[in-house]
Write a protein that holds these residues in place. Structure first.
Motif, short mmCIF file in Angstrom:
data_model
loop_
_atom_site.label_atom_id
_atom_site.label_comp_id
_atom_site.label_asym_id
_atom_site.label_seq_id
_atom_site.Cartn_x
_atom_site.Cartn_y
_atom_site.Cartn_z
N VAL A 132 -6.66 0.25 -13.63
CA VAL A 132 -6.85 1.64 -14.06
C VAL A 132 -7.41 2.44 -12.89
O VAL A 132 -8.48 2.11 -12.36
N PHE A 133 -6.70 3.48 -12.48
CA PHE A 133 -7.13 4.30 -11.35
C PHE A 133 -8.21 5.29 -11.80
O PHE A 133 -8.21 5.75 -12.96
N SER A 134 -9.08 5.63 -10.89
CA SER A 134 -10.16 6.57 -11.22
C SER A 134 -9.62 7.98 -11.45
O SER A 134 -10.23 8.78 -12.16
N ARG A 135 -8.47 8.29 -10.86
CA ARG A 135 -7.78 9.56 -11.08
C ARG A 135 -6.28 9.30 -10.93
O ARG A 135 -5.87 8.37 -10.23
N PRO A 136 -5.44 10.11 -11.57
CA PRO A 136 -3.99 9.90 -11.46
C PRO A 136 -3.52 9.98 -10.01
O PRO A 136 -3.97 10.84 -9.25
N LEU A 137 -2.62 9.07 -9.65
CA LEU A 137 -2.17 8.97 -8.27
C LEU A 137 -0.65 9.00 -8.20
O LEU A 137 0.04 8.49 -9.08
N SER A 138 -0.13 9.55 -7.10
CA SER A 138 1.28 9.40 -6.76
C SER A 138 1.40 8.13 -5.91
O SER A 138 0.67 7.96 -4.93
N LEU A 139 2.30 7.25 -6.27
CA LEU A 139 2.44 5.96 -5.60
C LEU A 139 3.75 5.92 -4.84
O LEU A 139 4.80 6.32 -5.36
N SER A 140 3.71 5.44 -3.62
CA SER A 140 4.92 5.35 -2.80
C SER A 140 5.67 4.05 -3.02
O SER A 140 6.89 3.98 -2.80
N ALA A 141 4.97 3.00 -3.43
CA ALA A 141 5.61 1.70 -3.64
C ALA A 141 4.72 0.84 -4.51
O ALA A 141 3.51 1.08 -4.63
N LEU A 142 5.32 -0.16 -5.12
CA LEU A 142 4.58 -1.15 -5.89
C LEU A 142 4.31 -2.37 -5.03
O LEU A 142 5.10 -2.69 -4.13
N PRO A 143 3.22 -3.07 -5.28
CA PRO A 143 2.89 -4.23 -4.45
C PRO A 143 3.83 -5.40 -4.71
O PRO A 143 4.46 -5.49 -5.76
N ARG A 144 3.93 -6.28 -3.75
CA ARG A 144 4.68 -7.53 -3.89
C ARG A 144 3.67 -8.66 -3.84
O ARG A 144 2.83 -8.72 -2.94
N PHE A 145 3.77 -9.57 -4.80
CA PHE A 145 2.79 -10.64 -4.92
C PHE A 145 3.39 -11.97 -4.48
O PHE A 145 4.51 -12.31 -4.85
N SER A 146 2.64 -12.69 -3.67
CA SER A 146 3.08 -13.99 -3.19
C SER A 146 2.73 -15.05 -4.23
O SER A 146 1.75 -15.79 -4.11
N VAL A 147 3.54 -15.10 -5.28
CA VAL A 147 3.38 -16.08 -6.35
C VAL A 147 4.77 -16.58 -6.74
O VAL A 147 5.76 -15.86 -6.60
N ALA A 148 4.84 -17.82 -7.22
CA ALA A 148 6.13 -18.41 -7.55
C ALA A 148 6.66 -17.97 -8.90
O ALA A 148 7.85 -18.05 -9.16
N LYS A 149 5.77 -17.55 -9.79
CA LYS A 149 6.19 -17.14 -11.12
C LYS A 149 6.65 -15.67 -11.12
O LYS A 149 6.28 -14.89 -10.25
#
Length: 382
Positions: A132-149
């Protein structure tokens, strides 16, 4: 012979060599994917064993599912398209001055569509982290997670509407929920994998000074192991071998398969598809050589295997009956026999025994609340 003719001959030779090399690469890639998909061997359902487990038996089989990319990297967020309810339009964020209902185009009201999006993450299948962000944000990209699932996300906009993992231009977000799938055909998530996922989520949240909350980790691990045990009990892949008196010409095979409603898919098998696009059963070469338009023109095939991926098929025993009717059609068309992996001929009583086993498996899945061929089943048995 002129220089131009010599050049054209050389160019033709290069093109032929490239086509041959590409086909060789495609076959190598197919065999590699096959080995990866069934790194855990399994026993034959047609022998005197309880089930033909995809996870823990001894007999290699092809798995009729969408395969991952060629490289050996795990599946990350945004590498898998989010699941959409059939008929639903990709969600769009309306402008504040827009009086059109959010889901007017899809024929669904906003509440129903929102419920479907939230249901993409299932607490019984996923470890869900809330950022949950402290204030609304514009995001340029979503993160990529190094997980096998498998990881999937849903985002909540400034106006409070949820969308799948797709950033919309001009939209600000106040929350992202990330779901790590607890179980798939490779087994249950491990404690180390879960800890790594939580650490990566926390690191992402810190970049935006956001608050993050997690479920009870140990409880989720226990639930994942229990779910994995259930999945292993019902994870069955049936293979019926069709052995003809003489090798089958590829062109004739293609004609018979297409006349029966099957179509050649990129995985090198003929598939009979449901209206949803999911495979109900498939036909493969018994030696695991992938079918292609090229080799179906000039090759023969000594044997075929009809594959039925039990937990992924909606319609249950009725679809199995249809698959067996097709198998019997192939025996008549090519003068073939139905045999198990030890070349023991299958009788009508043997096929009936398999069908009875299917009914029990499907009953167990229904009792668990995981319907065969449902979104949950397709996720768990992938």
């Amino acid at each position: 012979m002129s220089d131009i003719q010599i050049g054209l001959l050389m160019l033709g030779g290069v093109i032929i060599a490239l086509v041959f090399a590409f086909n060789t690469y495609q076959e190598w890639r197919f065999r590699k994917r096959t080995r990866q998909a069934f790194s855990r061997h399994h026993a034959d359902v047609l022998l005197d064993v309880p089930k033909n487990h995809v996870r823990d038996g001894k007999q290699e089989r092809l798995e009729p599912v969408l395969l991952q990319d060629d490289d050996d990297t795990p599946a990350y967020l945004n590498d898998v398209a989010p699941l959409h309810h059939p008929g639903a339009q990709p969600p769009a964020e309306p402008e504040a001055s827009d009086d059109i209902d959010f889901d007017e185009a899809s024929g669904m009201d906003t509440a129903d569509h929102q419920a479907l999006i939230v249901a993409l993450l299932d607490p019984s299948l996923d470890f869900i982290a809330e950022v949950v962000f402290s204030r609304p944000l514009s995001l340029s990209a979503l993160p990529r997670f190094s997980v096998a699932k498998r990881v999937q996300a849903i985002l909540r906009s400034e106006r409070g509407l949820w969308t799948p993992a797709e950033l919309l231009p001009g939209t600000r977000y106040k929350q992202i929920n990330f779901g790590l799938q607890l179980v798939d055909r490779s087994g249950a998530v491990t404690e180390q994998e879960l800890a790594s996922f939580c650490q990566q989520i926390s690191h992402y949240a810190e970049q935006f000074d956001a608050q993050v909350s997690f479920p009870q980790r140990q409880q989720k691990l226990v639930a994942a192991r229990e779910l994995d045990r259930f999945c292993a009990d019902v994870d069955v892949l049936i293979g019926i071998n069709i052995v003809p008196a003489a090798p089958i010409p590829g062109g004739r095979l293609r004609s018979v398969a297409e006349a029966a409603g099957l179509q050649l898919e990129p995985d090198g098998q003929f598939h009979y598809l449901a209206d949803s696009g999911n495979s109900l059963y498939s036909l493969a070469s018994a030696d695991q050589t992938p079918f292609s338009m090229l080799n179906l023109q000039d090759r023969t095939f000594p044997a075929l295997t009809l594959l039925f991926d039990v937990p992924r098929v909606a319609g249950g025993a009725a679809v199995f009956d249809r698959a067996m009717a097709f198998a019997l059609q192939l025996t008549q068309e090519f003068g073939a026999r139905l045999v198990d992996d030890n070349r023991r001929e299958l009788s009508e009583a043997g096929l009936l025994k398999i069908r009875e086993q299917l009914v029990r498996i499907y009953g167990n899945m229904d009792d668990r609340g995981i319907a065969p061929g449902s979104v949950a089943a397709l996720r768990l048995f992938a």
